[in-house]
Scaffold this motif. Structure first.
Motif, PDB file in Angstrom:
ATOM      1  N   LEU A  28      61.652  33.340 -24.308  1.00  0.00           N
ATOM      2  CA  LEU A  28      61.859  32.589 -25.536  1.00  0.00           C
ATOM      3  C   LEU A  28      60.755  31.555 -25.702  1.00  0.00           C
ATOM      4  CD1 LEU A  28      65.715  32.017 -25.302  1.00  0.00           C
ATOM      5  CD2 LEU A  28      64.494  33.779 -26.572  1.00  0.00           C
ATOM      6  N   PRO A  29      60.484  31.133 -26.948  1.00  0.00           N
ATOM      7  CA  PRO A  29      59.390  30.185 -27.159  1.00  0.00           C
ATOM      8  C   PRO A  29      59.680  28.790 -26.665  1.00  0.00           C
ATOM      9  CG  PRO A  29      60.525  30.667 -29.221  1.00  0.00           C
ATOM     10  CD  PRO A  29      61.060  31.629 -28.209  1.00  0.00           C
ATOM     11  N   SER A  30      60.943  28.425 -26.444  1.00  0.00           N
ATOM     12  CA  SER A  30      61.275  27.103 -25.923  1.00  0.00           C
ATOM     13  C   SER A  30      61.504  27.187 -24.438  1.00  0.00           C
ATOM     14  CB  SER A  30      62.543  26.566 -26.599  1.00  0.00           C
ATOM     15  OG  SER A  30      63.627  27.417 -26.334  1.00  0.00           O
ATOM     16  N   SER A  31      61.337  26.064 -23.736  1.00  0.00           N
ATOM     17  CA  SER A  31      61.453  26.064 -22.275  1.00  0.00           C
ATOM     18  C   SER A  31      62.761  25.452 -21.851  1.00  0.00           C
ATOM     19  CB  SER A  31      60.299  25.244 -21.663  1.00  0.00           C
ATOM     20  OG  SER A  31      60.453  23.891 -22.008  1.00  0.00           O
TER      21      SER A  31
ATOM     22  N   ARG B 133      55.113  25.307 -14.057  1.00  0.00           N
ATOM     23  CA  ARG B 133      55.323  26.659 -14.566  1.00  0.00           C
ATOM     24  C   ARG B 133      55.940  26.639 -15.965  1.00  0.00           C
ATOM     25  NH1 ARG B 133      57.846  28.168 -10.579  1.00  0.00           N
ATOM     26  NH2 ARG B 133      59.992  28.158 -11.292  1.00  0.00           N
ATOM     27  N   ILE B 134      56.919  25.753 -16.161  1.00  0.00           N
ATOM     28  CA  ILE B 134      57.553  25.645 -17.471  1.00  0.00           C
ATOM     29  C   ILE B 134      56.572  25.124 -18.514  1.00  0.00           C
ATOM     30  CG2 ILE B 134      59.332  24.434 -18.782  1.00  0.00           C
ATOM     31  CD1 ILE B 134      60.378  26.699 -17.072  1.00  0.00           C
ATOM     32  N   GLN B 135      55.776  24.121 -18.140  1.00  0.00           N
ATOM     33  CA  GLN B 135      54.792  23.587 -19.078  1.00  0.00           C
ATOM     34  C   GLN B 135      53.747  24.634 -19.441  1.00  0.00           C
ATOM     35  OE1 GLN B 135      53.257  20.069 -17.211  1.00  0.00           O
ATOM     36  NE2 GLN B 135      55.161  18.909 -17.460  1.00  0.00           N
ATOM     37  N   ARG B 136      53.318  25.406 -18.450  1.00  0.00           N
ATOM     38  CA  ARG B 136      52.344  26.456 -18.732  1.00  0.00           C
ATOM     39  C   ARG B 136      52.945  27.531 -19.641  1.00  0.00           C
ATOM     40  NH1 ARG B 136      51.297  27.338 -13.994  1.00  0.00           N
ATOM     41  NH2 ARG B 136      52.609  29.155 -13.576  1.00  0.00           N
ATOM     42  N   ARG B 137      54.196  27.879 -19.381  1.00  0.00           N
ATOM     43  CA  ARG B 137      54.854  28.872 -20.222  1.00  0.00           C
ATOM     44  C   ARG B 137      55.025  28.361 -21.646  1.00  0.00           C
ATOM     45  NH1 ARG B 137      60.481  30.101 -18.020  1.00  0.00           N
ATOM     46  NH2 ARG B 137      59.224  30.795 -16.235  1.00  0.00           N
ATOM     47  N   THR B 138      55.378  27.088 -21.780  1.00  0.00           N
ATOM     48  CA  THR B 138      55.534  26.511 -23.105  1.00  0.00           C
ATOM     49  C   THR B 138      54.210  26.483 -23.846  1.00  0.00           C
ATOM     50  OG1 THR B 138      57.329  25.106 -22.273  1.00  0.00           O
ATOM     51  CG2 THR B 138      56.319  24.470 -24.359  1.00  0.00           C
TER      52      THR B 138
ATOM     53  N   GLU C 114      51.636  28.463 -23.378  1.00  0.00           N
ATOM     54  CA  GLU C 114      51.277  29.830 -23.752  1.00  0.00           C
ATOM     55  C   GLU C 114      52.071  30.290 -24.976  1.00  0.00           C
ATOM     56  OE1 GLU C 114      52.023  32.040 -20.262  1.00  0.00           O
ATOM     57  OE2 GLU C 114      50.196  31.387 -19.207  1.00  0.00           O
ATOM     58  N   ALA C 115      53.356  29.935 -25.006  1.00  0.00           N
ATOM     59  CA  ALA C 115      54.174  30.314 -26.163  1.00  0.00           C
ATOM     60  C   ALA C 115      53.677  29.625 -27.424  1.00  0.00           C
ATOM     61  CB  ALA C 115      55.641  29.964 -25.906  1.00  0.00           C
ATOM     62  N   GLN C 116      53.308  28.344 -27.315  1.00  0.00           N
ATOM     63  CA  GLN C 116      52.785  27.630 -28.472  1.00  0.00           C
ATOM     64  C   GLN C 116      51.468  28.237 -28.946  1.00  0.00           C
ATOM     65  OE1 GLN C 116      52.573  23.598 -27.110  1.00  0.00           O
ATOM     66  NE2 GLN C 116      54.760  23.199 -27.452  1.00  0.00           N
ATOM     67  N   GLU C 117      50.611  28.608 -28.004  1.00  0.00           N
ATOM     68  CA  GLU C 117      49.344  29.226 -28.393  1.00  0.00           C
ATOM     69  C   GLU C 117      49.564  30.564 -29.082  1.00  0.00           C
ATOM     70  OE1 GLU C 117      47.194  29.442 -24.775  1.00  0.00           O
ATOM     71  OE2 GLU C 117      46.630  27.302 -24.745  1.00  0.00           O
ATOM     72  N   ARG C 118      50.517  31.354 -28.557  1.00  0.00           N
ATOM     73  CA  ARG C 118      50.809  32.622 -29.226  1.00  0.00           C
ATOM     74  C   ARG C 118      51.368  32.385 -30.623  1.00  0.00           C
ATOM     75  NH1 ARG C 118      52.882  34.048 -24.073  1.00  0.00           N
ATOM     76  NH2 ARG C 118      55.000  33.648 -24.829  1.00  0.00           N
ATOM     77  N   ALA C 119      52.238  31.381 -30.741  1.00  0.00           N
ATOM     78  CA  ALA C 119      52.831  31.088 -32.039  1.00  0.00           C
ATOM     79  C   ALA C 119      51.766  30.628 -33.029  1.00  0.00           C
ATOM     80  CB  ALA C 119      53.916  30.023 -31.894  1.00  0.00           C
ATOM     81  N   GLU C 120      50.858  29.780 -32.552  1.00  0.00           N
ATOM     82  CA  GLU C 120      49.793  29.320 -33.439  1.00  0.00           C
ATOM     83  C   GLU C 120      48.887  30.465 -33.861  1.00  0.00           C
ATOM     84  OE1 GLU C 120      47.828  26.283 -31.306  1.00  0.00           O
ATOM     85  OE2 GLU C 120      49.461  24.814 -31.480  1.00  0.00           O
ATOM     86  N   LEU C 121      48.560  31.363 -32.910  1.00  0.00           N
ATOM     87  CA  LEU C 121      47.696  32.490 -33.232  1.00  0.00           C
ATOM     88  C   LEU C 121      48.357  33.409 -34.250  1.00  0.00           C
ATOM     89  CD1 LEU C 121      45.135  34.126 -32.728  1.00  0.00           C
ATOM     90  CD2 LEU C 121      46.306  35.213 -30.802  1.00  0.00           C
ATOM     91  N   LEU C 122      49.606  33.758 -33.987  1.00  0.00           N
ATOM     92  CA  LEU C 122      50.313  34.625 -34.928  1.00  0.00           C
ATOM     93  C   LEU C 122      50.568  33.915 -36.250  1.00  0.00           C
ATOM     94  CD1 LEU C 122      52.875  36.306 -32.496  1.00  0.00           C
ATOM     95  CD2 LEU C 122      50.848  37.328 -33.519  1.00  0.00           C
TER      96      LEU C 122
END
Length: 241
Positions: A51-54, A120-125, A127-135
């Motif tokens: 999920l996009p939230s951590s 790990r959670i911060q990195r995952r968050t 990455e999710a934000q970067e994917r969301a921004e890209l999309l």
């Protein structure tokens, strides 16, 4: 003279008049609480991995509570370190030294695990934000990005469920076939014994042919059961895919 369990401390996080034994028991209780809290955080982190939230954002109270407990354990270790050094008996002093060191090592290990979890959670968050921004830049709709994440999570969950169901069906089929094989071996041995007995008793060939026909019928029943089992496995797989 005070014993090792009656050495009294007056500072740190324990308060005045607290014995070394009390400090140790408090530290062990906090270790159990911290370990349980960290395990709960890990489960939350695994559940929210797609999920996009951590989980760190969804459970800040639990994260802060574990962090405070670990800090308190280290503070208790400092107090206990001062107290065990004042024990007169060397054997008791060495015993408490090992106990305090063990608690400190466990607390440091939990602290390292908590820091790794946070990173790990911060990195995952991120990455999710970067994917969301890209999309979001490609599609221009943040709601569409969130819907994609939800669809991916549901698809992964569906695939995992289907895989588990297929594995269960396969295991059931293997168990049934194995059971049929065992029954076939038992029947063969029983038939050989029966034929030996019948031969010794001198029964007619018609009785022997009847037994052979029964053997063929049992064999067809076995094959039919194997085919039905395979069909059930294929149907389950198609239904879940």
């Amino acid at each position: 003279m005070a014993t090792a369990f009656e050495v009294v401390g007056g500072g740190g996080g324990a308060g005045g008049g607290t014995t070394l034994s009390d400090l140790y028991q408090n530290s062990k209780r906090l270790l159990l609480k911290s370990r349980d809290g960290l395990e709960r955080l890990e489960r939350l982190g695994y559940a929210s991995s797609s999920l996009p939230s951590s989980s760190l954002d969804s459970s800040p109270e639990l994260f802060d509570s574990v962090k405070r407990d670990i800090a308190q354990i280290l503070s208790l270790c400092t107090d206990m370190d001062h107290l065990w050094r004042s024990i007169p008996a060397k054997s008791q002093r060495d015993l408490w030294k090992r106990k305090v060191e063990q608690v400190a090592e466990e607390a440091i290990s939990l602290k390292d695990s908590l820091e790794k979890y946070s990173q790990r959670i911060q990195r995952r968050t991120q990455e999710a934000q970067e994917r969301a921004e890209l999309l979001g830049r490609v599609n221009g709709e943040s709601s569409h990005v969130l819907r994609i994440f939800d669809d991916e999570a549901q698809a992964m969950q569906s695939v995992q469920t289907s895989s588990r169901m297929l594995e269960d069906a396969y295991a059931t089929g293997v168990a049934i076939l194995s059971k049929y094989s065992e029954q076939r071996d038992h029947l063969k041995r029983a038939q050989r014994k029966a034929l030996d007995v019948l031969n010794r008793l001198g029964l007619s060939n018609s009785v022997l042919r009847l037994i052979e026909r029964r053997n063929r019928v049992d064999r067809w029943i076995k094959y039919a059961g194997m085919i039905i089992t395979i069909i059930i496995v294929i149907m389950v797989w198609r239904w879940t895919s």
